[in-house]
Write an enzyme that holds these catalytic residues in place. Structure first.
Site, PDB file in Angstrom:
ATOM      1  N   TYR A   1       4.333  -7.307  17.044  1.00 14.75           N
ATOM      2  CA  TYR A   1       4.589  -6.461  15.875  1.00 14.75           C
ATOM      3  C   TYR A   1       5.348  -5.207  16.279  1.00 14.75           C
ATOM      4  CZ  TYR A   1       3.593  -2.833  12.410  1.00 14.75           C
ATOM      5  OH  TYR A   1       3.700  -1.781  11.522  1.00 14.75           O
TER       6      TYR A   1
ATOM      7  N   PHE B   1       0.818  -1.211   0.000  1.00 15.77           N
ATOM      8  CA  PHE B   1       0.000   0.000   0.000  1.00 15.77           C
ATOM      9  C   PHE B   1       0.860   1.273   0.000  1.00 15.77           C
ATOM     10  CE2 PHE B   1      -2.037   2.926   3.288  1.00 15.77           C
ATOM     11  CZ  PHE B   1      -2.623   3.737   2.348  1.00 15.77           C
TER      12      PHE B   1
ATOM     13  N   VAL C   1      -8.570   1.353   9.036  1.00 13.25           N
ATOM     14  CA  VAL C   1      -9.955   1.513   9.446  1.00 13.25           C
ATOM     15  C   VAL C   1     -10.753   2.385   8.468  1.00 13.25           C
ATOM     16  CG1 VAL C   1      -9.447   3.477  10.992  1.00 13.25           C
ATOM     17  CG2 VAL C   1     -11.461   2.056  11.404  1.00 13.25           C
TER      18      VAL C   1
END
Length: 312
Positions: free
Chosen positions: A146, A11, A189
């Site tokens: 992460y 992305f 989101v």
């Protein structure tokens, strides 16, 4: 320049590559397509002949050694396992990709004296404690494997600056969104909410929706990443990027859903790793790079929705 972008079919990577092509560099993309798609860069490959795509992994040290024969001036390292829940379920894979993989790329940068730009995350921070937001000196709190792996990668990168004099830069962009972001559970989101709206489905909010985020449109993020790589002022530095404005997830959902949309609250999938308030203090990036975001949240949401409508 000759430039390598790991994760360049992802992305943010896709937009970093686009910006680099506009500056007429020779670009190599290394991506294993595990969390990305060749479709993200097809238009760029068609329009810019100076892009070379290699499907492969940063875990493949032989491939990296061969690739670095091209003598890169800069390596933008965006390849990573990025999903928080996946890192909780399977921390080993995240550790291997985000720490050992980073080490593999760093080693080649050291051998070839290639500037190394490391894409970290705002997820390494603890929550914002004041109205000025989170600066680069704010406390870190790795609330997921992460975040811990990203912090480890940061420290590796900076150690190569101090130990070997290799130009390295650590970037901590805040919540980036925009076209080409996934609309499933691993996406952002905003893309997820817009996708639900376009399908006339309820917008699902994890938890109470009071958690806030500082959203950064992807072209602003890409400009920040690229400029940080160009500048010598960022060597050995950690640099934030954000809008300087946060919004609650509930308010965000209301903005996207409009008067006709519906919102529902669901049980949080990883409440222990939720950061309640993310607000960026990006004064340092403005000071050393002259960078500031150009796209407002309202405009960015509109651009993202326009793109997603074309994907229906």
């Amino acid at each position: 320049m000759n430039i390598l972008v790991t994760g360049g079919a992802g992305f943010i990577g896709r937009w970093v590559v686009k910006r680099l092509t506009e500056d007429n560099h020779n670009i190599w993309i290394l991506d294993n397509l595990a969390n990305s798609s060749i479709d993200n860069i097809k238009d760029l490959q068609f329009n810019y002949p100076n892009i070379t795509f290699i499907e492969g992994s940063i875990m493949d040290t032989n491939l990296l050694e061969t690739l670095f024969i091209n003598k890169f001036d800069i390596c933008y390292h965006l390849a990573a396992s990025i999903n928080v829940q996946d890192s909780i379920d399977d921390p080993k894979t995240t550790f291997e990709n985000d720490v050992i993989g980073t080490f593999n790329v760093l080693q080649q940068c050291k051998i070839n004296n290639t500037k190394f730009v490391y894409m970290s995350t705002c997820m390494v921070y603890s929550k914002a404690l004041n109205i000025e937001g989170i600066s680069e000196s704010h406390p870190t709190c790795p609330a997921s494997p992460y975040a811990a792996a990203k912090l480890a990668g940061e420290n590796l990168a900076l150690s190569y600056y101090y130990a070997y004099g290799l130009p390295t830069t650590v970037l901590r962009p805040f919540n980036t969104y925009g076209p080409y972001q996934k609309q499933n559970s691993e996406g952002g989101v905003i893309s997820i909410f817009i996708d639900k709206k376009l399908m006339n489905k309820p917008l699902a909010i994890y938890g109470d929706g009071k958690q806030t985020r500082d959203f950064l449109y992807v072209t602003d993020c890409a400009d920040f990443v690229v400029e940080a790589g160009y500048s010598e002022k960022t060597n050995g530095k950690i640099v934030n990027a954000g809008s300087g404005v946060d919004i609650s997830i509930t308010e965000l959902a209301k903005t996207i859903a409009g008067e006709t949309g519906t919102i529902k609250y669901v049980t949080h999938i990883h409440p222990q790793s939720e950061i309640q308030k993310l607000l960026c203090d990006s004064r340092y990036s403005k000071k050393i790079l002259g960078w500031s975001p150009k796209v407002s949240l309202v405009e960015g949401i509109s651009k993202t929705e326009e793109f997603l409508r074309t994907q229906l």
